[in-house]
Design a protein around this motif. Structure first.
Motif, mmCIF file in Angstrom:
data_model
loop_
_atom_site.group_PDB
_atom_site.id
_atom_site.type_symbol
_atom_site.label_atom_id
_atom_site.label_comp_id
_atom_site.label_asym_id
_atom_site.label_seq_id
_atom_site.Cartn_x
_atom_site.Cartn_y
_atom_site.Cartn_z
ATOM 1 N N ILE A 251 1.071 -1.176 -0.184
ATOM 2 C CA ILE A 251 -0.120 0.209 0.242
ATOM 3 C C ILE A 251 1.049 1.380 0.151
ATOM 4 O O ILE A 251 0.262 1.928 -0.603
ATOM 5 N N PHE A 252 2.013 1.219 0.740
ATOM 6 C CA PHE A 252 2.534 2.110 0.874
ATOM 7 C C PHE A 252 3.214 2.398 -0.750
ATOM 8 O O PHE A 252 3.938 3.834 -0.544
ATOM 9 N N GLU A 253 3.609 1.451 -1.275
ATOM 10 C CA GLU A 253 4.897 2.050 -2.468
ATOM 11 C C GLU A 253 3.656 2.322 -3.416
ATOM 12 O O GLU A 253 4.320 3.404 -4.443
ATOM 13 N N LYS A 254 2.310 1.790 -3.597
ATOM 14 C CA LYS A 254 1.855 2.290 -4.674
ATOM 15 C C LYS A 254 1.559 3.642 -4.136
ATOM 16 O O LYS A 254 1.103 4.643 -5.248
ATOM 17 N N LEU A 255 0.996 4.219 -3.505
ATOM 18 C CA LEU A 255 1.124 6.204 -2.337
ATOM 19 C C LEU A 255 2.173 6.867 -2.774
ATOM 20 O O LEU A 255 1.495 7.682 -3.468
ATOM 21 N N CYS A 256 3.625 5.951 -3.021
ATOM 22 C CA CYS A 256 4.021 7.113 -3.278
ATOM 23 C C CYS A 256 4.354 7.103 -4.643
ATOM 24 O O CYS A 256 4.544 8.163 -4.763
ATOM 25 N N VAL A 257 3.924 5.748 -5.050
ATOM 26 C CA VAL A 257 4.162 5.972 -6.883
ATOM 27 C C VAL A 257 3.149 7.018 -7.593
ATOM 28 O O VAL A 257 2.875 7.801 -8.132
#
Length: 263
Positions: A251-257
């Motif tokens: 979830i965190f990685e997707k939000l960063c992208v």
């Protein structure tokens, strides 16, 4: 004294005499001083702080006294500023055009000074003198007083006025002699060149307006630094929460992208 005691060649006395305007009140009537004497600042400071402290007061206790004193000063200043801007001072005299204009421009303390000069002006006699000049020259004499007369020179066309008492130069306020002359042609407003900004209700506003551009630049830079620090802390906390859970990391990685694309 230099001549009587043969001190013309004495370097210290020559230097002292050269700067006589700075220490002789009879010679400094051309310079603005607000009628403040050299010792008044230290005396007022001692009165405000010294009565609460003594030579045995610790640094910590003195700082507490100083801090409470500053808070009291600022609170009193804000109260006076609020009342001064949003109210018109009450006068014991009918508010003529001139008094009304002064009450709208000057702070209350200066209005009271002007009011006293206004009262003195009512007790004087003004006589116009015959002179070969386009300027008007008045002789202003107190009706019942041992004080000598003063001469006021008035240029109606350019709105220039000057009195031999030099109160306008020293204090930045009109003396009773000038106010008396203003009654002759029924002057109802003080021209802007004779209104010192420091005496007006909006003096602080003008200072802030002048400093605003530089303050904005500084505040923007400071805000960016503070924001960067806060975001680093927040992001670090979020990473710490996610690092042991695979789904949370995804979830965190997707939000960063997504955030990177939108930015």
């Amino acid at each position: 004294m230099l001549k009587d005691y043969g001190l013309e060649g004495h370097s210290w006395f020559k230097r002292l005499y050269k700067h006589r305007v700075k220490w002789s009140t009879a010679l400094n009537n051309e310079y603005f001083s607000a009628c403040i004497l050299s010792s008044q600042r230290s005396e007022s400071t001692n009165h405000a702080i010294g009565f609460q402290a003594s030579k045995t007061t610790s640094v910590t206790a003195f700082f507490g006294i100083f801090e409470s004193t500053v808070k009291r000063w600022r609170s009193e200043e804000e109260r006076k500023e609020f009342n001064g801007i949003r109210s018109t001072p009450i006068s014991v005299y009918p508010l003529t055009d001139l008094l009304l204009h002064v009450s709208q421009v000057y702070i209350v303390e200066l209005f009271r000074i002007f009011e006293k000069e206004f009262a003195l002006a009512m007790r004087t006699r003004a006589t116009i003198l015959p002179v070969d000049d386009p300027l008007l020259v008045y002789r202003v004499q107190p009706a019942v007083s041992e004080e000598g007369p003063h001469h006021v020179t008035y240029d109606c066309s350019n709105q220039l006025i000057e009195c031999t008492c030099r109160n306008l130069q020293v204090m930045g306020m009109f003396c009773n002699h000038i106010i008396r002359v203003f009654h002759m042609p029924s002057v109802g407003e003080i021209t802007s060149r004779y209104i010192l900004r420091r005496w007006t209700k909006f003096s602080k506003t003008a200072v802030w307006e002048r400093l605003l551009p530089s303050d904005i630049r500084r505040s923007v830079a400071n805000d960016a630094i503070n924001w960067h620090r806060l975001m680093l802390i927040a992001t670090n906390h979020l990473i710490t929460k996610c690092h042991n859970v695979v789904e949370a990391r995804t979830i965190f990685e997707k939000l960063c992208v997504k955030a990177n694309e939108e930015v």
